[in-house]
Design a protein around this motif. Structure first.
Motif, mmCIF file in Angstrom:
data_model
loop_
_atom_site.group_PDB
_atom_site.id
_atom_site.type_symbol
_atom_site.label_atom_id
_atom_site.label_comp_id
_atom_site.label_asym_id
_atom_site.label_seq_id
_atom_site.Cartn_x
_atom_site.Cartn_y
_atom_site.Cartn_z
ATOM 1 N N VAL A 80 16.470 -19.750 68.877
ATOM 2 C CA VAL A 80 16.802 -18.461 68.261
ATOM 3 C C VAL A 80 15.500 -17.771 67.868
ATOM 4 C CG1 VAL A 80 17.949 -17.369 66.295
ATOM 5 C CG2 VAL A 80 18.999 -19.333 67.394
ATOM 6 N N GLY A 81 15.383 -16.494 68.216
ATOM 7 C CA GLY A 81 14.186 -15.736 67.870
ATOM 8 C C GLY A 81 14.334 -15.034 66.532
ATOM 9 N N LEU A 82 13.312 -15.170 65.683
ATOM 10 C CA LEU A 82 13.261 -14.431 64.421
ATOM 11 C C LEU A 82 12.328 -13.246 64.606
ATOM 12 C CD1 LEU A 82 12.911 -17.324 61.806
ATOM 13 C CD2 LEU A 82 14.996 -16.225 62.628
ATOM 14 N N PRO A 83 12.731 -12.063 64.119
ATOM 15 C CA PRO A 83 11.916 -10.855 64.324
ATOM 16 C C PRO A 83 10.735 -10.765 63.357
ATOM 17 C CG PRO A 83 13.918 -10.295 63.148
ATOM 18 C CD PRO A 83 14.007 -11.763 63.490
ATOM 19 N N GLY A 124 11.850 -15.049 55.526
ATOM 20 C CA GLY A 124 12.324 -13.725 55.136
ATOM 21 C C GLY A 124 13.490 -13.191 55.957
ATOM 22 N N HIS A 125 14.123 -14.047 56.750
ATOM 23 C CA HIS A 125 15.253 -13.619 57.577
ATOM 24 C C HIS A 125 16.468 -14.495 57.311
ATOM 25 C CE1 HIS A 125 12.919 -10.728 59.835
ATOM 26 N NE2 HIS A 125 11.929 -11.606 59.764
ATOM 27 N N SER A 126 17.631 -13.891 57.422
ATOM 28 C CA SER A 126 18.900 -14.554 57.200
ATOM 29 C C SER A 126 19.386 -15.155 58.519
ATOM 30 C CB SER A 126 19.911 -13.525 56.686
ATOM 31 O OG SER A 126 21.208 -14.053 56.697
ATOM 32 N N HIS A 132 24.489 -21.209 56.277
ATOM 33 C CA HIS A 132 23.493 -20.152 56.066
ATOM 34 C C HIS A 132 22.179 -20.734 55.560
ATOM 35 C CE1 HIS A 132 21.939 -16.172 55.138
ATOM 36 N NE2 HIS A 132 21.434 -16.722 54.049
ATOM 37 N N ILE A 133 21.078 -20.045 55.932
ATOM 38 C CA ILE A 133 19.763 -20.358 55.390
ATOM 39 C C ILE A 133 18.901 -19.107 55.504
ATOM 40 C CG2 ILE A 133 18.716 -21.179 57.543
ATOM 41 C CD1 ILE A 133 17.450 -23.461 55.831
ATOM 42 N N LEU A 180 23.910 -15.798 63.961
ATOM 43 C CA LEU A 180 23.498 -14.442 63.604
ATOM 44 C C LEU A 180 22.162 -14.501 62.885
ATOM 45 C CD1 LEU A 180 26.748 -14.475 63.521
ATOM 46 C CD2 LEU A 180 26.468 -12.294 62.407
ATOM 47 N N VAL A 181 21.273 -13.572 63.239
ATOM 48 C CA VAL A 181 20.004 -13.407 62.541
ATOM 49 C C VAL A 181 20.017 -12.007 61.942
ATOM 50 C CG1 VAL A 181 17.500 -13.250 62.771
ATOM 51 C CG2 VAL A 181 18.757 -15.001 64.042
#
Length: 93
Positions: free
Chosen positions: A52-55, A13-15, A8-9, A31-32
């Motif tokens: 992987v895209g971060l929203p 501001g996203h997991s 995990h990281i 998983l994001v």
């Protein structure tokens, strides 16, 4: 029989969480914010790099690099600006 390893990281501001299931072949789930964004089975090479895209606004693409072995799996998050890789901490479930 396979074994599950969790990483995990928090980034921007996203997991970001990764599960690596080892065995004859390895399965990697990313998983994001708790939503599955990537799933891949890796064979003999035992390594994979997944975009992987971060929203974020605007959306940000990072890369999750997984080495499923030999030995204990390792995960890195590589920021979209090709910055220094960030080690994803192992996590017990």
């Amino acid at each position: 029989m396979g074994r599950r390893h969790h990483f995990h990281i928090d980034h921007l501001g996203h997991s970001v969480s990764v599960t690596v299931e080892t065995g004859h072949s390895a399965v990697v789930d990313v998983l994001v914010d708790g939503k599955e964004t990537a799933r891949v089975e890796i064979g003999h090479e035992r390594q994979v790099a997944l975009p992987v895209g971060l929203p974020t606004e605007p959306p940000t693409t990072v890369t999750v690099r997984v080495a499923a072995g030999p030995g204990v799996p390792r995960c890195l998050l590589i920021p979209g600006d090709e910055g220094d890789p960030l080690v994803m901490a192992p996590r017990a479930y």
